[in-house]
Design a protein around this motif. Structure first.
Motif, mmCIF file in Angstrom:
data_model
loop_
_atom_site.group_PDB
_atom_site.id
_atom_site.type_symbol
_atom_site.label_atom_id
_atom_site.label_comp_id
_atom_site.label_asym_id
_atom_site.label_seq_id
_atom_site.Cartn_x
_atom_site.Cartn_y
_atom_site.Cartn_z
ATOM 1 N N ASP A 298 -22.209 -18.539 20.422
ATOM 2 C CA ASP A 298 -22.997 -17.294 20.801
ATOM 3 C C ASP A 298 -24.113 -17.385 21.857
ATOM 4 N N TRP A 299 -24.007 -18.757 22.471
ATOM 5 C CA TRP A 299 -25.011 -19.016 23.540
ATOM 6 C C TRP A 299 -24.727 -18.141 24.824
ATOM 7 N N ARG A 300 -25.793 -18.293 25.944
ATOM 8 C CA ARG A 300 -25.615 -17.501 26.929
ATOM 9 C C ARG A 300 -24.778 -18.273 28.099
ATOM 10 N N VAL A 301 -24.487 -17.667 29.079
ATOM 11 C CA VAL A 301 -23.792 -18.500 30.275
ATOM 12 C C VAL A 301 -24.764 -19.179 31.148
ATOM 13 N N ILE A 302 -24.275 -20.293 31.467
ATOM 14 C CA ILE A 302 -24.908 -21.008 32.775
ATOM 15 C C ILE A 302 -24.076 -21.148 33.912
ATOM 16 N N SER A 303 -22.869 -21.298 33.757
ATOM 17 C CA SER A 303 -21.825 -21.299 34.816
ATOM 18 C C SER A 303 -20.469 -21.328 34.488
ATOM 19 N N VAL A 304 -19.469 -21.390 35.386
ATOM 20 C CA VAL A 304 -18.288 -21.708 34.889
ATOM 21 C C VAL A 304 -17.531 -22.759 35.820
ATOM 22 N N SER A 305 -16.626 -23.492 35.595
ATOM 23 C CA SER A 305 -16.116 -24.434 36.660
ATOM 24 C C SER A 305 -14.424 -24.764 36.301
ATOM 25 N N SER A 306 -13.733 -25.224 37.103
ATOM 26 C CA SER A 306 -12.564 -25.680 36.953
ATOM 27 C C SER A 306 -12.330 -27.262 37.607
ATOM 28 N N ARG A 307 -11.258 -27.644 37.075
ATOM 29 C CA ARG A 307 -11.017 -28.974 37.601
ATOM 30 C C ARG A 307 -9.316 -28.995 37.894
ATOM 31 N N CYS B 79 -19.284 -41.426 28.924
ATOM 32 C CA CYS B 79 -19.938 -40.259 29.408
ATOM 33 C C CYS B 79 -21.165 -40.372 30.583
ATOM 34 N N VAL B 80 -21.887 -41.749 30.356
ATOM 35 C CA VAL B 80 -22.864 -42.005 31.284
ATOM 36 C C VAL B 80 -22.072 -42.545 32.573
ATOM 37 N N ALA B 81 -21.144 -43.329 32.390
ATOM 38 C CA ALA B 81 -20.560 -43.729 33.657
ATOM 39 C C ALA B 81 -20.135 -42.501 34.560
ATOM 40 N N CYS B 82 -19.391 -41.592 33.941
ATOM 41 C CA CYS B 82 -18.486 -40.542 34.494
ATOM 42 C C CYS B 82 -19.930 -39.564 35.227
ATOM 43 N N HIS B 83 -21.140 -39.749 34.786
ATOM 44 C CA HIS B 83 -22.217 -38.534 35.022
ATOM 45 C C HIS B 83 -22.899 -39.411 36.060
ATOM 46 N N THR B 84 -22.705 -40.789 36.450
ATOM 47 C CA THR B 84 -23.692 -41.706 37.320
ATOM 48 C C THR B 84 -23.722 -41.031 38.463
ATOM 49 N N PRO B 85 -22.808 -40.264 39.088
ATOM 50 C CA PRO B 85 -22.632 -39.714 40.570
ATOM 51 C C PRO B 85 -23.693 -38.318 40.580
ATOM 52 N N VAL B 86 -24.196 -37.914 39.305
ATOM 53 C CA VAL B 86 -25.392 -36.820 39.389
ATOM 54 C C VAL B 86 -26.469 -37.430 38.882
ATOM 55 N N LYS B 87 -26.706 -38.726 38.879
ATOM 56 C CA LYS B 87 -28.032 -39.246 38.265
ATOM 57 C C LYS B 87 -29.227 -38.271 38.924
ATOM 58 N N GLY B 88 -29.123 -38.037 40.222
ATOM 59 C CA GLY B 88 -30.241 -37.670 41.096
ATOM 60 C C GLY B 88 -30.416 -36.114 40.625
ATOM 61 N N GLN B 89 -29.425 -35.468 39.905
ATOM 62 C CA GLN B 89 -29.733 -34.204 39.277
ATOM 63 C C GLN B 89 -29.858 -34.088 37.804
ATOM 64 N N ASP B 90 -30.689 -35.193 37.497
ATOM 65 C CA ASP B 90 -30.934 -35.552 35.966
ATOM 66 C C ASP B 90 -29.534 -35.753 35.138
ATOM 67 N N TRP B 91 -28.389 -36.178 35.662
ATOM 68 C CA TRP B 91 -27.281 -36.609 35.189
ATOM 69 C C TRP B 91 -26.330 -35.484 34.899
ATOM 70 N N VAL B 92 -26.796 -34.152 35.269
ATOM 71 C CA VAL B 92 -25.983 -33.075 35.024
ATOM 72 C C VAL B 92 -25.167 -32.457 36.078
ATOM 73 N N TYR B 93 -23.816 -32.289 36.130
ATOM 74 C CA TYR B 93 -23.007 -31.838 37.225
ATOM 75 C C TYR B 93 -23.240 -30.285 37.488
ATOM 76 N N THR B 94 -23.299 -29.638 36.212
ATOM 77 C CA THR B 94 -23.611 -28.154 36.315
ATOM 78 C C THR B 94 -24.706 -27.720 37.110
ATOM 79 N N ARG B 95 -24.757 -26.852 38.159
ATOM 80 C CA ARG B 95 -25.761 -26.132 38.825
ATOM 81 C C ARG B 95 -25.719 -24.825 38.317
ATOM 82 N N PRO B 96 -26.798 -23.962 37.592
ATOM 83 C CA PRO B 96 -26.677 -22.808 37.259
ATOM 84 C C PRO B 96 -26.004 -21.676 38.407
#
Lengths: 166, 166
Positions: free
Chosen positions: B39-48, B145-162
């Motif tokens: 029931d949570w609200r949407v921040i974004s979508v993505s595909s790979r 998880c941390v290894a995979c998220h290391t490229p986005v350490k500079g944006q608080d470890w989060v890939y998603t941008r709203p």
């Protein structure tokens, strides 16, 4: 002081990129922008490679209940489906990921089998861009919507099938 | 009678494809499935395109407020981001459209800069498939998880941008 400047800046960014729902004009067929749709829950997502877009499909409470209970052919009167559509963009940090870029439009289908009988029981409306300009020169714009949705007449004119959630 | 059979059938389908949140086991690091995340609200979508998946990124109330106000570097403590991931499938009625197929998993990042200091301030957890099997042999799974998220350490470890909403 720095904090106040930051808050002011955040406020200005908000003002420059979004228009309050009650300031948005109605579609040419009289349908008004559903209030609070950004808080609606998710029915599905989709993307299109023919126009390089991606989207989330949201539903009002009536639509969410119908989607979860499988009551979608036909969808019940009162259901509203909302699609928020963005241009597809590349993720800077993951080469093979596609993420939302610029907003294209938000568009809606409102089910009322009597009121919208002439367009398959659905009222169509679309608002373009961040300033949410109503789409269509006059009420006939909905014929365009109906034409595009004709291939899914057999599933109550709706392309979206609810995504499977756990 | 026919209606009762239909209702019973719908009920059985529900039971066979989803497990109640309170019956789902915790991740090996002790994190439990957030109740009501569907029931949570949407921040974004993505595909790979590298693994043929698409997803919606949801947020709890703390995360949604932060996303809408631009407070995302760092995200505030208490924010939880949820990703629901599906295999990408073709739309039967629109050749160039991509829609969710089978569910892959639902995964979460919970921000608590003290509690999860050893993994960048985020607690990671993932549940596989419709039966929501906890992912990982032991608590060390989070290193992956941390290894995979290391490229986005500079944006608080989060890939998603709203995503930009109107």
């Amino acid at each position: 002081m720095q904090r106040q400047i930051l808050l002011l800046a955040a406020c200005c960014i908000g003002l420059s990129t979004a228009v309050a729902a009650d300031k948005v004009g109605p579609a040419p067929n009289g349908i008004t922008l559903p209030a609070g749709y950004k808080d609606w829950r998710v029915i599905s997502v989709s993307s299109r490679t023919d126009n390089n877009t991606m989207r989330v499909i949201l539903g009002n409470d009536v639509a969410i209940a119908a989607a979860r209970e499988g009551r979608i052919n036909p969808w019940p009167n009162g259901a509203i489906l909302g699609k928020v559509v963005w241009k597809s963009d590349k993720d800077k940090h993951w080469e093979k990921a596609v993420v939302p870029g610029n907003l294209v439009h938000a568009e809606f289908m409102t089910k009322d089998s009597k009121k919208y009988a002439s367009t398959g029981g659905w009222g169509y409306a679309r608002w373009l861009g961040l300033d949410q300009k109503p789409y269509g020169k006059d009420a006939n714009f909905a014929n365009e919507c109906v034409a595009c949705h004709t291939p899914v007449k057999g599933q109550d004119w709706v392309y979206t099938r609810p995504a499977r959630f756990p």
